[in-house]
Scaffold this motif. Sequence first.
Motif, mmCIF file in Angstrom:
data_model
loop_
_atom_site.group_PDB
_atom_site.id
_atom_site.type_symbol
_atom_site.label_atom_id
_atom_site.label_comp_id
_atom_site.label_asym_id
_atom_site.label_seq_id
_atom_site.Cartn_x
_atom_site.Cartn_y
_atom_site.Cartn_z
ATOM 1 N N PHE A 139 5.037 -8.170 8.814
ATOM 2 C CA PHE A 139 5.306 -6.796 9.231
ATOM 3 C C PHE A 139 4.512 -5.827 8.385
ATOM 4 C CE2 PHE A 139 8.829 -8.487 6.602
ATOM 5 C CZ PHE A 139 8.584 -7.783 5.428
ATOM 6 N N ASP A 140 4.471 -4.575 8.819
ATOM 7 C CA ASP A 140 3.905 -3.495 8.028
ATOM 8 C C ASP A 140 5.048 -2.549 7.649
ATOM 9 O OD1 ASP A 140 4.460 -2.221 10.423
ATOM 10 O OD2 ASP A 140 2.368 -2.224 11.068
ATOM 11 N N LEU A 141 4.711 -1.464 6.958
ATOM 12 C CA LEU A 141 5.747 -0.600 6.399
ATOM 13 C C LEU A 141 6.643 0.034 7.469
ATOM 14 C CD1 LEU A 141 6.763 0.426 3.631
ATOM 15 C CD2 LEU A 141 5.397 2.478 4.046
ATOM 16 N N PRO A 142 6.094 0.697 8.497
ATOM 17 C CA PRO A 142 6.996 1.289 9.488
ATOM 18 C C PRO A 142 7.866 0.239 10.189
ATOM 19 C CG PRO A 142 4.790 2.209 9.715
ATOM 20 C CD PRO A 142 4.679 1.042 8.780
ATOM 21 N N SER A 143 7.289 -0.912 10.478
ATOM 22 C CA SER A 143 8.049 -1.947 11.189
ATOM 23 C C SER A 143 9.228 -2.448 10.365
ATOM 24 C CB SER A 143 7.135 -3.112 11.566
ATOM 25 O OG SER A 143 6.113 -2.696 12.457
ATOM 26 N N VAL A 144 9.036 -2.650 9.064
ATOM 27 C CA VAL A 144 10.135 -3.182 8.246
ATOM 28 C C VAL A 144 11.206 -2.121 8.014
ATOM 29 C CG1 VAL A 144 9.130 -2.732 5.951
ATOM 30 C CG2 VAL A 144 10.695 -4.655 6.280
ATOM 31 N N GLY A 149 0.791 -1.221 0.000
ATOM 32 C CA GLY A 149 0.000 0.000 0.000
ATOM 33 C C GLY A 149 0.821 1.268 0.000
ATOM 34 N N VAL A 150 1.970 1.240 -0.701
ATOM 35 C CA VAL A 150 2.836 2.417 -0.762
ATOM 36 C C VAL A 150 3.152 2.754 -2.218
ATOM 37 C CG1 VAL A 150 3.876 1.954 1.482
ATOM 38 C CG2 VAL A 150 4.951 1.016 -0.565
ATOM 39 N N ASP A 151 3.599 3.994 -2.427
ATOM 40 C CA ASP A 151 3.958 4.392 -3.786
ATOM 41 C C ASP A 151 5.438 4.725 -3.905
ATOM 42 O OD1 ASP A 151 4.035 6.748 -2.393
ATOM 43 O OD2 ASP A 151 2.414 7.722 -3.499
ATOM 44 N N THR A 152 6.211 4.492 -2.849
ATOM 45 C CA THR A 152 7.647 4.772 -2.845
ATOM 46 C C THR A 152 8.380 3.603 -2.214
ATOM 47 O OG1 THR A 152 7.153 7.110 -2.525
ATOM 48 C CG2 THR A 152 9.413 6.434 -2.149
ATOM 49 N N PRO A 153 9.495 3.178 -2.805
ATOM 50 C CA PRO A 153 10.300 2.151 -2.147
ATOM 51 C C PRO A 153 10.859 2.646 -0.810
ATOM 52 C CG PRO A 153 10.896 2.359 -4.462
ATOM 53 C CD PRO A 153 10.018 3.534 -4.128
ATOM 54 N N ILE A 154 11.546 1.763 -0.127
ATOM 55 C CA ILE A 154 12.161 2.098 1.154
ATOM 56 C C ILE A 154 13.650 1.778 1.060
ATOM 57 C CG2 ILE A 154 10.054 1.726 2.456
ATOM 58 C CD1 ILE A 154 11.049 -1.045 3.220
ATOM 59 N N THR A 202 14.911 -2.822 6.823
ATOM 60 C CA THR A 202 14.370 -3.510 5.642
ATOM 61 C C THR A 202 14.785 -4.984 5.593
ATOM 62 O OG1 THR A 202 16.189 -2.871 4.145
ATOM 63 C CG2 THR A 202 14.362 -1.323 4.354
ATOM 64 N N SER A 203 14.804 -5.627 6.743
ATOM 65 C CA SER A 203 15.104 -7.069 6.868
ATOM 66 C C SER A 203 16.518 -7.438 6.420
ATOM 67 C CB SER A 203 14.092 -7.926 6.074
ATOM 68 O OG SER A 203 12.769 -7.629 6.432
ATOM 69 N N ALA A 204 17.422 -6.461 6.370
ATOM 70 C CA ALA A 204 18.797 -6.739 5.932
ATOM 71 C C ALA A 204 19.443 -7.779 6.831
ATOM 72 C CB ALA A 204 19.623 -5.455 5.941
ATOM 73 N N SER A 205 20.196 -8.710 6.219
ATOM 74 C CA SER A 205 20.891 -9.722 7.003
ATOM 75 C C SER A 205 22.275 -10.012 6.425
ATOM 76 C CB SER A 205 20.066 -10.993 7.083
ATOM 77 O OG SER A 205 20.725 -11.966 7.858
#
Length: 262
Positions: A151-156, A75-80, A161-164
């Motif tokens: 997760f949702d957008l703020p959480s990720v 539900g977003v229009d911009t990547p993170i 951004t789940s980087a590992s």
Amino acid sequence: MSLDNATLDHCAVLLRDAEREVREVHKLTDDHPGLDVADAYRIQQRLCSLKQAEGVRIVGMKMGLTSHAKMQQMGVDTPIYGFLGSDNAVDDGAVVDTRALIHPKVEAEIAFVMREALHGPGCTAADVLAATDYVVPAIELIDSRYENFRFDLPSVIADNTSASRYVLGSRPTEVSSLDLQTLGVVLEKNGQVAEVGAGAAVLGDPAAAVAMLVNMLAGHGQPLAAGSVVLSGAITAAIAVAAGDNVQVRADGIGTVSMRFI
């Protein structure tokens, strides 16, 4: 309403400890329903500072949600975006211990290594190509710290951004010889084709994704530093991996890259 500094600090420590201790936590918005995207990036920056205080070097940046399908899903229009630390880097062909991971998944990407710094706003894909030293195929290993990878957008964003882990191919290629939009990529798991895609899956052009990163960073007063590694975004869907798996990415004209799991 923004979260107070003590809460932001607490969230950053929670996520740092979850990664370090290999344990799942509730997504942040379960406990802090007022958490918004601006606060999430503040938590991410605090997480970055915690790691730097422990001796981690920041070696680059990564883009997330760069496919239109993923953006629509969230539900977003911009990547993170998130940061890449020296603790995330793995050598080509190296072994990754799954005991240090919660629920790992891998995806195929094109990585840019920057020769020159870039500043926004107004950065274009052409500016990115002119400032790029070379590109290589990459595998990004993502590993959300949240329960059940949900997760949702703020959480990720807060969870970087789940980087590992990530691994870069060992054959640098100049971008002037490539059409990144049509560059084909195959992700194999245990010798079987798992996913295929082309560069255009990343916002139509991976260089456009890097330009968007530069412009987003400008909003936080940051440049993209010379020498940065940039993971431009997933070309393929993420696939789960476990001990015993071998994964390889083959990318037309720029070589291969692999990692295996124990």
